[in-house]
Scaffold this motif. Structure first.
Motif, mmCIF file in Angstrom:
data_model
loop_
_atom_site.group_PDB
_atom_site.id
_atom_site.type_symbol
_atom_site.label_atom_id
_atom_site.label_comp_id
_atom_site.label_asym_id
_atom_site.label_seq_id
_atom_site.Cartn_x
_atom_site.Cartn_y
_atom_site.Cartn_z
ATOM 1 N N THR A 2 0.828 -1.136 0.151
ATOM 2 C CA THR A 2 0.055 -0.092 0.020
ATOM 3 C C THR A 2 0.856 1.196 0.109
ATOM 4 O O THR A 2 2.094 1.253 -0.027
ATOM 5 C CB THR A 2 -0.988 -0.156 1.300
ATOM 6 N N ASN A 3 0.222 2.331 -0.038
ATOM 7 C CA ASN A 3 1.062 3.554 0.092
ATOM 8 C C ASN A 3 0.921 4.122 1.648
ATOM 9 O O ASN A 3 0.215 4.019 2.265
ATOM 10 C CB ASN A 3 0.603 4.488 -1.027
ATOM 11 N N ARG A 6 -2.818 5.414 2.596
ATOM 12 C CA ARG A 6 -3.896 4.410 3.082
ATOM 13 C C ARG A 6 -3.195 3.853 4.386
ATOM 14 O O ARG A 6 -4.065 3.506 5.462
ATOM 15 C CB ARG A 6 -4.041 3.360 2.235
ATOM 16 N N GLY A 11 -8.352 8.113 3.523
ATOM 17 C CA GLY A 11 -9.397 7.514 2.430
ATOM 18 C C GLY A 11 -10.463 6.574 3.209
ATOM 19 O O GLY A 11 -11.072 5.808 2.452
ATOM 20 N N PHE A 13 -9.577 4.260 5.240
ATOM 21 C CA PHE A 13 -9.057 2.949 5.488
ATOM 22 C C PHE A 13 -8.594 3.046 6.812
ATOM 23 O O PHE A 13 -8.248 3.844 7.687
ATOM 24 C CB PHE A 13 -7.844 2.586 4.668
ATOM 25 N N LYS A 15 -5.955 2.413 9.899
ATOM 26 C CA LYS A 15 -4.469 2.586 10.179
ATOM 27 C C LYS A 15 -3.860 1.393 10.398
ATOM 28 O O LYS A 15 -4.383 0.354 11.312
ATOM 29 C CB LYS A 15 -4.346 3.700 11.265
ATOM 30 N N TYR A 16 -2.780 1.146 9.610
ATOM 31 C CA TYR A 16 -2.072 -0.271 9.852
ATOM 32 C C TYR A 16 -1.199 0.095 11.299
ATOM 33 O O TYR A 16 -0.552 1.023 11.434
ATOM 34 C CB TYR A 16 -0.943 -0.371 8.898
#
Length: 98
Positions: A2-3, A6, A11, A13, A15-16
């Motif tokens: 991903t970038n 994201r 957007g 999504f 958060k990782y």
């Protein structure tokens, strides 16, 4: 993959979590794409397409770019380019099938 946008939750999504990131590149996706387009001699994919889109049905998009792009449509034949002329601002319009 991903970038940063994201991964940070942009957007809509999630958060990782840092502990779920397997690898992080110091090069942004925008810089990697720019390098690939400005230095084609360094491409690592000389014998195959480096990217593709998977859609349930064919999707068309209209690209607005420099009129000189009309000379290079054979280079993107896999996208079935269809020249649509130029817009009032002088940009070339090309329909692509993704």
């Amino acid at each position: 993959m991903t970038n940063q946008f994201r991964a940070a939750g942009g957007g809509g999504f999630d958060k990782y979590r840092e502990d779920s990131v397997a690898s992080r590149s110091p090069v942004t996706m925008a810089d990697a794409l720019s390098d690939a387009l400005t230095h084609p001699e360094d491409q690592v994919w000389p014998d195959h397409t480096p990217w593709s889109f998977e859609t349930p049905t064919p999707v068309q998009a209209v690209l607005q770019t420099a009129p000189a792009a009309f000379e290079w449509l054979a280079e993107i034949a896999l996208l079935s380019p269809e020249p649509l002329g130029t817009d009032p601002e002088g940009f070339a319009r090309i329909r692509l099938t993704l």
